[in-house]
Write a protein that holds these residues in place. Structure first.
Motif, PDB file in Angstrom:
ATOM      1  N   VAL A   1       0.837  -1.201   0.000  1.00  0.00           N
ATOM      2  CA  VAL A   1       0.000   0.000   0.000  1.00  0.00           C
ATOM      3  C   VAL A   1       0.871   1.251   0.000  1.00  0.00           C
ATOM      4  N   SER A   2       1.949   1.216   0.766  1.00  0.00           N
ATOM      5  CA  SER A   2       2.806   2.400   0.877  1.00  0.00           C
ATOM      6  C   SER A   2       3.512   2.713  -0.433  1.00  0.00           C
ATOM      7  N   ILE A   3       3.965   1.659  -1.119  1.00  0.00           N
ATOM      8  CA  ILE A   3       4.612   1.902  -2.413  1.00  0.00           C
ATOM      9  C   ILE A   3       3.618   2.541  -3.371  1.00  0.00           C
ATOM     10  N   ILE A   4       2.396   1.997  -3.393  1.00  0.00           N
ATOM     11  CA  ILE A   4       1.379   2.573  -4.277  1.00  0.00           C
ATOM     12  C   ILE A   4       1.084   4.012  -3.860  1.00  0.00           C
ATOM     13  N   TYR A   5       1.036   4.241  -2.535  1.00  0.00           N
ATOM     14  CA  TYR A   5       0.759   5.590  -2.045  1.00  0.00           C
ATOM     15  C   TYR A   5       1.789   6.576  -2.576  1.00  0.00           C
TER      16      TYR A   5
END
Lengths: 271, 426
Positions: free
Chosen positions: A146-150
């Motif tokens: 999720v953080s990478i996508i964020y």
């Protein structure tokens, strides 16, 4: 026998990954549904294979790398089902499912045979400590994705250059909410994992804490996530900063989980 | 009958000139009345912020266009030299094509935007209300609406939201996802703001706060969009509460500066803030975008994004243009169908022949007729015939629908057949 079911689960994971990747490429909701359906099946069969292995081995099968990776993959799948149900961020599946499949493949590269349990692992703490730890790891794995996508999404919104595929990624606020949810699931489990591990160590090895590499790294992991929570509440480390910390935290988990096993040795290396 | 369009748009004239040509909706009626007073019969006036165009349907284009241009210069108080530099005059096929492109959004600044069709419909509605439409204009405009609908349904030109305010909405959804629990603060109360706010309302935004230097304007806009008006001094307090900010003031200086926004963001604990600055000159200092969790979009950013969205829409636009071309090819037929001149000439000739024939019979019966009486009788019969036939001719000229033309053809034994009208866009 357990392996037979494990392979069936693996096939379902692959099918699910296929549909989720197709879903990302085409963007039609009707393609996501079979993906989720197969994931659900995969998880059920996977759980069954773990139960079968439990009876075949006579102990909770989370003792070596094959078993841990298998259980890790199972936790990620289960948590993703939960998050998709709660937040509907189904596009995440296009990243989570291929990861699960990869982890399963990875697990098959390690010895799959059932070996007799070493005496110091014979404890009621084995299931408790490992289940807590991997539930925590699973939640943090999802938050890592999720953080990478964020960060990617935030980047294009700030720069005002939007690649066509980006329109399919979930909105920023949802990603941040999922991240927070992952912390609120992962952190308690991680804490419980460390506490139960420490209690177990006092019984098995005679001391609660002995600065073994795995213990040190799990402490580093715990501190990283503790900092996120503290900063977030006090100074509003929302969005990007949380995302960076979650990525950092996951690297720390990787070191704790795999790095210690492969490279650092110590009492916690179970290959 | 000919179709003419005279005017300017965003491609031919800069905004300063377009502003001068702009005719507010409430004055369009006056302008049409003015034109009618000078002998123009079928006119439709379309005026938006991107274009001002007069559609003229006439039998005598050369004189009418001169009348139109001179009235326009007088009415709008514009300089005559601008006409040469910025305006265009299109005729028949070109004019018809232009109308079709405009109505289906293909001539818009942001291709495929849906608002223009409504504006064309409004322009037409005003013209019908002013009684300045006739058979040809009615038909042409209705066909244009059908074509616009066809373009919309058969191509993806208007598929995704494209106008500036829709793009702002789209970006807000990229950031916040669901807008239903979000609040927006509006600084300034212009027309553009109203359109944008209506868009956000459609997305279900929970609260709309409006501040404006002139409180009365804020209040009026608040009533229009079901928002809440606050005095300008409340701005900082509201900034702590909202998720989106829309600015569109006429201020020359920045209203929101980096330092103040940074302070506000700290107080908000960096809860994301999406700022849409549609003012020219800008209201928000550009470096505000560098602050964490603040996303600042100005009008150029949004325009560029919606243009970029276009690449695959361009292909759709090509498809749409094919639809338009196909329709344009039908124009000669459309014009011919309602070319009533031959019929009128036939009727006049027909009755004249009867009159002459009857007169001849009468003269042959009455002998030694005085030249003076003879002339008087000529005059009398001619006048009777004209009086009787006049309403028929008027009817044909004003309402040349298929039924009327056919009835008239039958009554007066006109040989040439009128083709039944085929419905546009089907």
């Amino acid at each position: 026998m357990n392996l037979y079911f494990y392979y069936v689960a693996f096939a379902f994971y692959l099918l699910s990954s296929f549909f989720y990747l197709l879903y990302f490429a085409i963007g039609k909701d009707s393609i996501e549904r079979p993906g989720f359906f197969f994931l659900f099946f995969a998880s059920a069969v996977h759980l069954f294979s773990i139960i079968v292995r439990y009876f075949e081995a006579g102990y909770t099968p989370i003792t070596n790398l094959h078993e841990s990776l298998s259980f890790f993959a199972f936790c990620i799948g289960g948590l993703f089902i939960f998050i998709r149900h709660m937040y509907g961020a189904s596009v995440l599946g296009s990243f989570v499912l291929p990861s699960i499949s990869t982890i399963v493949i990875f697990s098959l590269f390690h010895s799959v045979e059932i070996r007799p349990l070493p005496p110091y692992l014979r404890s009621y703490y084995l299931p408790v400590h490992t289940v807590f730890s991997f539930l925590g790891n699973g939640a943090f794995f999802i938050s890592f994705i999720v953080s990478i996508i964020y960060i990617l999404t935030e980047n294009y919104i700030k720069k005002k250059k939007i690649p066509p595929y980006a329109m399919r990624l979930p909105p920023l606020e949802l990603l941040d909410r999922v991240n927070v949810r992952c912390i609120s699931i992962g952190f308690p489990f991680l804490t419980l994992g460390i506490i139960t591990g420490s209690l177990w160590a006092s019984i098995a090895w005679g001391s609660y804490w002995s600065w073994d590499p795995k213990e040190v790294w799990s402490l580093i992991t715990w501190l990283t996530y503790a900092i996120v929570i503290h900063r977030r509440l006090l100074f509003g480390w929302k969005g990007r900063k949380t995302a960076y910390m979650m990525i950092l935290g996951f690297f720390s988990i990787l070191v704790t989980f795999l790095g210690v096993n492969y490279f650092m040795g110590g009492r916690h290396s179970y290959l | 009958m000919q179709i003419l369009v005279f005017g300017l748009n965003h491609a031919t004239a800069p905004i300063e000139i377009r502003e001068k040509f702009f005719i507010p909706e409430e004055r369009i009626g006056n302008f049409i009345e003015d034109l009618k007073g000078k002998g123009l019969r079928e006119v439709v006036v379309l005026s938006t912020c991107n274009r001002t165009e007069v559609y003229l349907f006439t039998e005598k284009p050369e004189t009418d266009i001169k009348v139109l241009i001179s009235s326009m210069v007088d009415f709008l108080k514009i300089e005559e030299r601008w006409l040469e530099d910025y305006t265009y005059l299109l005729k028949n096929e070109d004019a018809y094509r232009h109308l079709l492109l405009v109505a289906s959004g293909l001539d818009s600044m942001v291709i495929g935007e849906p608002q223009i069709l409504g504006q064309v419909k409004d322009a037409y509605r005003i013209a019908t209300f002013m009684n300045s439409t006739g058979y040809l204009s009615n038909k042409i405009f209705h066909r244009a609406f059908n074509i616009a609908k066809k373009v919309r349904t058969e191509t993806k030109v208007g598929y995704s939201p494209l106008s500036i305010s829709s793009m702002a909405c789209e970006m807000a959804k990229r950031i916040f996802g669901d807008l239903r629990k979000k609040k927006i603060l509006t600084i300034g109360a212009g027309e553009m703001t109203k359109i944008a706010l209506k868009n956000f309302k459609k997305e279900g935004i929970e609260k709309v706060y409006i501040v404006n230097r002139t409180f009365a304007n804020a209040k009026r806009l608040a009533e229009d969009v079901f928002g809440e008006a606050y005095p300008f001094s409340e701005m900082e307090r509201l900034l702590l509460d909202v998720d989106l900010v829309l600015t569109s003031t006429g201020s020359e200086d920045f209203i929101l500066k980096r330092d103040s926004i940074l302070k506000i963001m700290k107080a908000r604990k960096f809860r994301p803030l999406f700022i849409i600055d549609i003012a020219v000159p800008r209201d928000v200092e550009p470096s505000v975008n560098d602050i964490e969790n603040v996303y600042l979009y100005n009008i150029d950013d949004l325009k560029e994004l919606s243009q970029r969205h276009l690449s695959d829409r361009m292909r759709e636009a090509e498809k749409a243009k094919l639809i338009v071309e196909e329709e344009v090819r039908k124009l000669p037929l459309l014009l011919k169908q309602i070319d009533v001149k031959p019929l009128i000439l036939h009727i006049l000739d027909y009755v004249e022949r009867i009159r002459k024939e009857e007169l001849r019979k009468a003269f042959s019966k009455i002998k030694d007729l005085d030249e003076e009486v003879r002339e008087e009788l000529e005059h009398l019969t001619s006048s009777i015939v004209k009086k009787i036939i006049h309403p028929h001719i008027e009817l044909i000229k004003k309402n040349g629908s298929y039924e009327v033309l056919e009835t008239m053809s039958m009554l007066f034994k006109f040989e040439e057949k009128y083709e039944k009208e085929d419905k546009g866009g089907q």
